[in-house]
Design an enzyme around this catalytic site. Structure first.
Site, PDB file in Angstrom:
ATOM      1  N   ASP A  12       0.848  -1.177   0.000  1.00 53.30           N
ATOM      2  CA  ASP A  12       0.000   0.000   0.000  1.00 53.30           C
ATOM      3  C   ASP A  12       0.890   1.236   0.000  1.00 53.30           C
ATOM      4  OD1 ASP A  12      -2.413   1.394   0.056  1.00 53.30           O
ATOM      5  OD2 ASP A  12      -2.487   1.428   2.236  1.00 53.30           O
ATOM      6  N   ASP A  14      -0.316   5.002   1.022  1.00 53.95           N
ATOM      7  CA  ASP A  14      -0.574   5.867   2.172  1.00 53.95           C
ATOM      8  C   ASP A  14      -0.564   5.050   3.460  1.00 53.95           C
ATOM      9  OD1 ASP A  14      -1.180   8.563   0.962  1.00 53.95           O
ATOM     10  OD2 ASP A  14      -2.609   7.330  -0.135  1.00 53.95           O
ATOM     11  N   LYS A 183      -9.664  -2.560  -3.044  1.00 52.91           N
ATOM     12  CA  LYS A 183      -9.617  -3.168  -1.711  1.00 52.91           C
ATOM     13  C   LYS A 183     -10.863  -2.793  -0.903  1.00 52.91           C
ATOM     14  CE  LYS A 183      -5.827  -0.980  -0.865  1.00 52.91           C
ATOM     15  NZ  LYS A 183      -4.689  -0.412  -0.115  1.00 52.91           N
ATOM     16  N   ASP A 208      -1.488  -1.035   6.002  1.00 57.17           N
ATOM     17  CA  ASP A 208      -1.642  -0.406   7.318  1.00 57.17           C
ATOM     18  C   ASP A 208      -3.060  -0.532   7.862  1.00 57.17           C
ATOM     19  OD1 ASP A 208      -2.647   1.506   5.375  1.00 57.17           O
ATOM     20  OD2 ASP A 208      -2.654   2.974   6.988  1.00 57.17           O
TER      21      ASP A 208
END
Length: 256
Positions: A12, A14, A183, A208
């Site tokens: 990912d 961010d 996602k 995250d």
């Protein structure tokens, strides 16, 4: 680090590589290592606004060198899905350059006359007129697709309504739920692996968020790594009935 031999990575963006336009510890170094060693990798984002070229330039400005070919967005995943479903099809699109460019390059025609699909993506200028048109086209038989289910997005002033919020409005008016490609749909990871020619047994996913990155990674059969530089905390992990294979304080630990 792991009992599985991981030779391909999805990560990912961010909360893993960057946060609020600054590079997170170890991000630039890990990407540089992957590039130097020839490790196949893709940087993923649910954001459909920007093209890979835009995102590559943004990352370069903060010191992370990711070629545009190594970026995979929900817009690209959506275009790949639709080109498989209806090659050379047509779509009415609510979104920005990242989405429209991806669909054009996949051979789709943009139209508001009897399109095969209504495709909803992220935009900062949602139009009542465009939403009304989308509702009418869906009621007339167009299939409803959305790039991702995120209900809010970040901004310096605070949360902004995102794709999932507008999709809920359209669903309320049409009684049609969209098919979300991004996602936590594991299809986004599978399409990324198809792009790399990778196998799930030897691919790792770094994220995250438990509710998107980790669950989608598990469902796609990947080795999942949760980093604590974004949304999730160690306490959050205990609330879920599933767990990542590894929990790291930051991506920098993968350099060790």
């Amino acid at each position: 680090m792991t009992e599985r031999a991981i030779d391909c990575w999805l990560t990912d963006m961010d909360g893993v590589l960057i946060r609020e336009d600054r590079a997170l510890p170890g991000a630039a170094e890990l990407i540089d290592r992957w590039r130097t060693q020839g490790t196949p990798f893709l940087v993923l984002t649910n954001n459909s606004i920007y093209t890979p070229r835009d995102l590559s330039a943004r990352l370069t400005r903060i010191g992370i060198e990711v070629p545009e070919a190594q970026l995979w967005t929900s817009a690209l995943a959506t275009a790949a899905f639709l080109s498989d479903q209806a090659p050379g099809g047509s779509a009415f699109v609510i979104g920005e350059a990242g989405l429209t460019t991806a669909l054009h390059e996949a051979g789709f025609v943009m139209t508001d006359v009897a399109p095969d699909f209504v495709v909803l993506g992220e935009t900062r200028t949602y139009s009542f007129e465009a939403i009304t048109k989308a509702i009418r086209l869906i009621n007339d038989g167009a299939r409803f697709i959305a790039t991702n289910p995120d209900v809010t997005g970040p901004s310096p002033e605070g949360p902004l309504p995102a794709t999932g919020s507008v999709a809920a409005l359209i669903t309320a008016a049409t009684r049609r739920d969209p098919y979300y490609v991004g996602k936590p749909n594991p299809m986004m990871f599978r399409s990324a692996m198809n792009k790399l020619g990778a196998h799930s047994e030897r691919t790792g996913m770094i994220g995250d968020r438990m509710d998107t990155d980790v669950i989608a990674g598990i469902e796609a059969g990947l080795h999942t790594v949760l980093v604590l530089t974004g949304i999730a905390t160690r306490a959050d992990v205990e609330r879920y009935p599933y767990r990542p294979r590894e929990i790291l304080d930051s991506i920098s630990e993968l350099l060790q």
